[in-house]
Design an enzyme around this catalytic site. Structure first.
Site, short mmCIF file in Angstrom:
data_model
loop_
_atom_site.label_atom_id
_atom_site.label_comp_id
_atom_site.label_asym_id
_atom_site.label_seq_id
_atom_site.Cartn_x
_atom_site.Cartn_y
_atom_site.Cartn_z
N ILE A 93 -8.48 89.82 -16.76
CA ILE A 93 -7.59 90.89 -16.37
C ILE A 93 -6.18 90.52 -16.82
O ILE A 93 -5.68 89.44 -16.50
CB ILE A 93 -7.60 91.12 -14.86
CG1 ILE A 93 -9.02 91.44 -14.37
CG2 ILE A 93 -6.63 92.23 -14.47
CD1 ILE A 93 -9.58 92.74 -14.88
N LYS A 94 -5.55 91.42 -17.56
CA LYS A 94 -4.20 91.15 -18.06
C LYS A 94 -3.16 91.56 -17.02
O LYS A 94 -3.17 92.69 -16.53
CB LYS A 94 -3.96 91.89 -19.37
CG LYS A 94 -4.79 91.38 -20.53
CD LYS A 94 -4.53 92.16 -21.81
CE LYS A 94 -3.26 91.73 -22.48
NZ LYS A 94 -3.13 92.35 -23.83
N VAL A 95 -2.28 90.62 -16.70
CA VAL A 95 -1.21 90.84 -15.74
C VAL A 95 0.10 90.39 -16.37
O VAL A 95 0.16 89.28 -16.93
CB VAL A 95 -1.46 90.04 -14.44
CG1 VAL A 95 -0.29 90.22 -13.47
CG2 VAL A 95 -2.77 90.48 -13.78
#
Length: 965
Positions: free
Chosen positions: A154-156
């Site tokens: 998941i890109k944050v």
């Protein structure tokens, strides 16, 4: 995709594939690209097999190009919507999840072969959440669960609010790709967040071997920003040697910054603390070089690959850069070369007066903005595709605006998009308006969905009503409690087996008698509708009809014939319980009356009349999704209408003229109330004009804004020709076409959004009604005086003559006499109407029974005024309009010329248990209304007709005609 054609074995002259060879230097190559056809046609697998590709990243920009710029996803959207309509954000997310799942499946063999060390696909949380820690965590959890693939990251973003989210997600065993990372300092914070998250995960019994992370360190954007400032310094420098020193730094800053970040990595993932984590199975958080396509054509196209090769790193590249490196990339362990030179580059940059910290801070902000912009484009494209697929299931809206208004709307829509104003509106952010209490009045945004969840209760209630075999149902309410149900009563045909729906919102004795004569009192159910429970009119009507029902069927049974709709804890709530009402429905205290049609205040009358509440709400939800938080302003129909209304109003086109076709003719009265009460205050606002028949373009000044709403089957060639003439004359015209009356719920919600947006444009609070309250206060003063003395306070007419009295305040009387008012009614009307200038409007406010004859009389009067004066006209009945347009008349722009019409009531009606009769209440309301108008300095005249009302109205009509000569 053209670049994929080069993903093939190299020629004998150069057998080695530099892309694959990167693995021998400890670096993984990922692709910064994703599209559905790219996966399904096998092109991704080709790159995995031939180039040793070990990962794929996505972001809003990538998906915007894939979804918005082709028809590749159209069939998938159609398939999704066959399962039911859904929001634009949900459509996009489903498409993205499917692509991510398929890409993850292609890379899964690599993930398994490498024992979870690589083979990842990344999916980004919404860029709109970049500054929302809890929102980021919640969305990341949801996406992680929905994709359901071990090799997902998941890109944050590495924003200040992103860092605690990163730590929390890692502590839950969710693999994270940290994006928008530019600064060495922030990188250290990112790595520490990862380490802290790992420690928490292990402490809670998690196996860290299943957790992976990369820190995506952006490269080329730094050089673009630094080079720009260097060019400015070079241009300012006079010394050739200084120019040369500065020029030597160009194209060097980003690589130097990355090399030194890698040294931080080596220190962070070494030593005793890390070794303890590693012994538990933890993996280091690899540095990933992102934004590696060169922006400057003077630089080697594979610069940011060749200069950043080193162990335990990842380079994620766009397709063109991958092709370039495969073709002519040169391999060497470059990442730790010339570290002293790297330090000198950054020192020289600082000596030149350029702050790398400032550059990296700005790049984070800019990066979030760029991703938001891409997301807006993406979601706008999905919105357009959804609308096309829906076809006739969604009402069509077209705006034909004059050039000035069109330009203003376009600019304001850009401003709203950049500010995320639509999302703020849905987040109930009061800063969209005046930053007072607007956040407490936005329950209507979610009421259609909330009420649909309670549809079974409405269906059960409707079944019980039908079982009782009532002949009639009467709503006793005012304003939003009456006007919405009235639209439903007049739009939908009577349902078989259900009672006929009536609405009573008057204190006129004749109108009450007329309603009573039209129903069978013993077989009627009464719906008492009042949010506060303290509204004068429904309370008086409740008392009157309760006594009538008790007389007809017995006092012990009377309460069973009444339904209450009110807010919890109101006086009506208590009264309904005391009197044994059959049912009490509670409204949402966060929904104001004029926004309440898609809440119990509209749905209970609908269910009572056998109208399909589920269908009404499902139809409304189609428009809710079209106007949703993630739909950009340019593609958001409610926002577009609101911006157009508000901006046209600011430019002087503030007479919103509503033209509703016969099947939905009563919709205009509801919209009139919504617009007037929402926008008309603080000397600003829009003046809605309902029921004024469409005339020739020559009759209208440049203060008009037309909204034409009709059903698709109501063709009217003459009407259309007049609309085209208006457009050709430069008037803004909005056309709304409904496929059928069953879709009217869409229009309720569209106009609610539009009114709220118009209020924001005008800079007012669209959810209060201060001037309605002022009239109520004055009315209570008059009724209190009656309670004490048995009579209303005396009033002195300006003139009393045979058949009429004229009332106004001293200032208005003086002005009218100066204009020639004498003993003749027509002279007062001539003087009064002469005060209507271009841009003004004339409002006829009649406190008489609202029936077909009286409506016809007022229509004749208003059209005579419009055609002669070429001003907008309003024809209203009191006290009904007090809870509707009365707010705008008193608090809106001072452009109204008001003629109040009162009359003697030949027969009064007593109210059980009260001193006051209905005539007394009506008279107090009329006087209270008029007093507030004159106290506000409005141009107001009251004509009181004495004797026979029919002949009095005829004399008034004749006097107006003579006054206009």
């Amino acid at each position: 995709m053209e670049f994929l054609q080069t993903a093939r074995p190299r020629t004998e002259k150069n057998v080695m594939n530099p892309v694959r060879e990167l693995q021998n230097h400890g670096q993984a190559i990922w692709l910064d690209f994703l599209a559905r056809g790219f996966i399904t046609k096998g092109d991704l697998k080709t790159l995995v097999d031939n180039d040793g590709l070990r990962g794929v990243t996505s972001n809003p920009s990538i998906f915007e190009k894939a979804i918005g710029s082709s028809d590749e996803y159209d069939s998938a959207i159609v398939s999704l919507m066959k399962k039911g309509d859904r929001s634009v954000a949900d459509l996009y997310e489903q498409l993205a999840i499917e692509d991510i799942q398929h890409a993850a499946d292609v890379l899964r063999p690599a993930y398994d072969r490498l024992d979870g060390a690589d083979g990842f696909v990344s999916l980004e949380v919404s860029p709109y959440l970049a500054n929302d820690t809890e929102g980021t965590i919640a969305e990341a959890r949801r996406l992680w669960k929905s994709v359901n693939r071990k090799n997902l990251m998941i890109k944050v973003p590495a924003t200040p609010n992103g860092l605690p989210a990163i730590q929390q997600l890692i502590s839950e065993g969710i693999s994270v790709n940290i994006t928008l990372l530019f600064s060495q300092k922030v990188y250290v914070e990112v790595a520490e967040a990862y380490l802290a998250g790992l420690q928490n995960y292990i402490r809670n019994g998690g196996d860290p071997a299943h957790v992976a992370s990369v820190a995506s360190f952006f490269v080329s954007r730094i050089d673009s920003a630094a080079d720009k400032q260097l060019d400015e310094k070079i241009a300012q420098a006079n010394d050739p040697a200084e120019k040369a020193r500065l020029a030597a730094l160009k194209g060097k800053v980003a690589i130097a910054n990355a090399k030194l970040a890698y040294q931080e990595y080596k220190q962070l993932f070494a030593g005793e603390d890390w070794q303890k984590l590693e012994a538990e199975g933890a993996r280091p958080q690899r540095l990933l070089w992102a934004s590696t396509g060169t922006k400057n054509k003077d630089y080697r196209d594979v610069l940011y690959i060749e200069e950043l090769i080193g162990p335990d790193t990842v380079n994620t590249v766009p397709p063109a850069t991958l092709d370039g490196f495969r073709d002519h990339g040169e391999l060497r362990d470059s990442l730790e070369e010339n570290l002293d030179d790297a330090r000198q580059v950054l020192a020289a940059l600082a000596d030149a007066g350029i702050s790398l910290d400032a550059i990296t801070r700005d790049l984070v902000t800019e990066g979030v903005k760029l991703f938001e912009d891409a997301a807006d484009k993406l979601l706008g494209a999905v919105a357009r595709k959804r609308e096309k697929i829906l076809g006739s299931a969604i009402d069509r809206q077209t705006l034909s605006l004059d050039p000035s208004t069109a330009k203003s709307v376009e600019a304001k829509a850009d401003d709203w998009r950049a500010a995320g104003a639509v999302r703020k509106l849905w987040q109930k952010d009061k800063s969209v308006w005046t930053n007072t209490d607007e956040d407490k009045w936005l329950g209507w945004l979610t009421s259609p969905a909330a009420e649909l969840d309670r549809a079974a209760d409405y269906e059960d209630y409707a079944w019980r009503v039908k079982k009782q075999k009532f002949t009639d149902a009467v709503v006793l309410g005012m304003g939003g409690s009456s006007l919405g149900p009235e639209v439903l009563a007049k739009t939908f045909p009577k349902a078989a087996g259900f009672p006929k729906l009536h609405v009573l919102d008057s204190t006129d004795p004749a109108e009450i008698r007329s309603l009573e004569a039209a129903i069978d009192i013993a077989r009627t159910v009464f719906i008492v509708s009042s949010k506060s429970g303290g509204t004068t009119e429904p309370n008086a009507l409740k008392d009157y009809f309760h006594a009538r029902v008790a007389k007809a069927i017995g006092a012990d049974k009377a309460g069973h014939r009444f339904i209450a709709i009110t807010d919890p804890g109101s006086s009506l709530d208590a009264e309904a319980a005391r009197l044994g009402y059959a049912r009490t429905f509670h409204g949402d205290p966060e929904i104001g009356g004029r926004y309440s049609i898609l809440s119990p205040f509209g749905l209970v009358p609908a269910a009572t009349a056998g109208i399909d509440v589920t269908g009404l709400l499902e139809g409304a939800l189609v428009m809710v999704r079209s106007c949703g938080a993630q739909v950009p302003p340019h593609d958001n129909p409610g926002v577009q209408l609101g911006l157009a209304m508000g901006l046209a109003g600011r430019e002087g086109r503030d007479k919103v003229t509503i033209l509703a076709s016969p099947k939905i003719a009563d919709f205009g009265a509801w919209a009139e109330q919504l617009i007037a009460e929402s926008t008309g205050k603080e000397g600003k606002g829009l003046i809605p004009v309902d029921g004024e028949p469409l005339g020739d373009a020559s009759l209208y000044g440049d203060d008009r804004f037309f909204i034409d709403i009709r059903t698709a089957d109501e063709e009217d060639a003459a009407h259309d020709e007049k609309l085209r003439a208006l457009e050709n004359a430069g008037h803004p015209v909005v056309r709304i076409v409904m496929n059928s009356i069953e879709q009217i719920g869409q229009e309720f919600f569209r106009f609610e959004i539009a009114a709220a947006v118009a209020g924001a444009v005008l800079g007012i609070n669209p959810f209060d009604q201060p001037d309605v309250e002022a009239a109520k206060i004055r009315t209570r003063e008059l009724t209190s005086a009656f309670e004490k003395t048995g009579r209303l306070p005396d009033e002195e007419p300006a003139i009393s003559a045979n058949g009429f009295d004229i009332y106004t305040d001293a200032e208005n009387a003086r002005a009218l006499r100066e204009k020639g008012a004498d003993g003749e009614l027509s002279s007062w009307l001539k003087a009064h109407l002469s005060r209507a200038e271009p841009g003004d409007y004339v409002a006829l406010l009649a406190y008489v029974a609202r029936n077909e004859d009286h409506i016809g009389e007022l229509q004749r009067m208003r059209l005579a005024v419009r055609d002669r004066k070429k001003v907008a006209t309003c024809a209203e009945f009191g006290p009904r309009f007090l809870h509707s347009t009365g707010q705008a008349y008193k608090g809106g722009p001072d452009s109204g010329v008001f003629l109040q019409i009162t009359a003697d009531d030949p027969r009064d009606l007593k109210i059980p248990g009260r001193k006051m009769s209905f005539s007394i209440i009506k008279a107090a309301q009329a006087r209270g209304d008029f007093d507030v108008l004159t106290r506000r300095g409005r141009r107001a005249l009251r004509v009181h007709l004495k004797g026979n009302l029919k002949s009095g109205l005829s004399r008034l009509d004749d006097a107006i005609s003579r006054a206009l000569m």
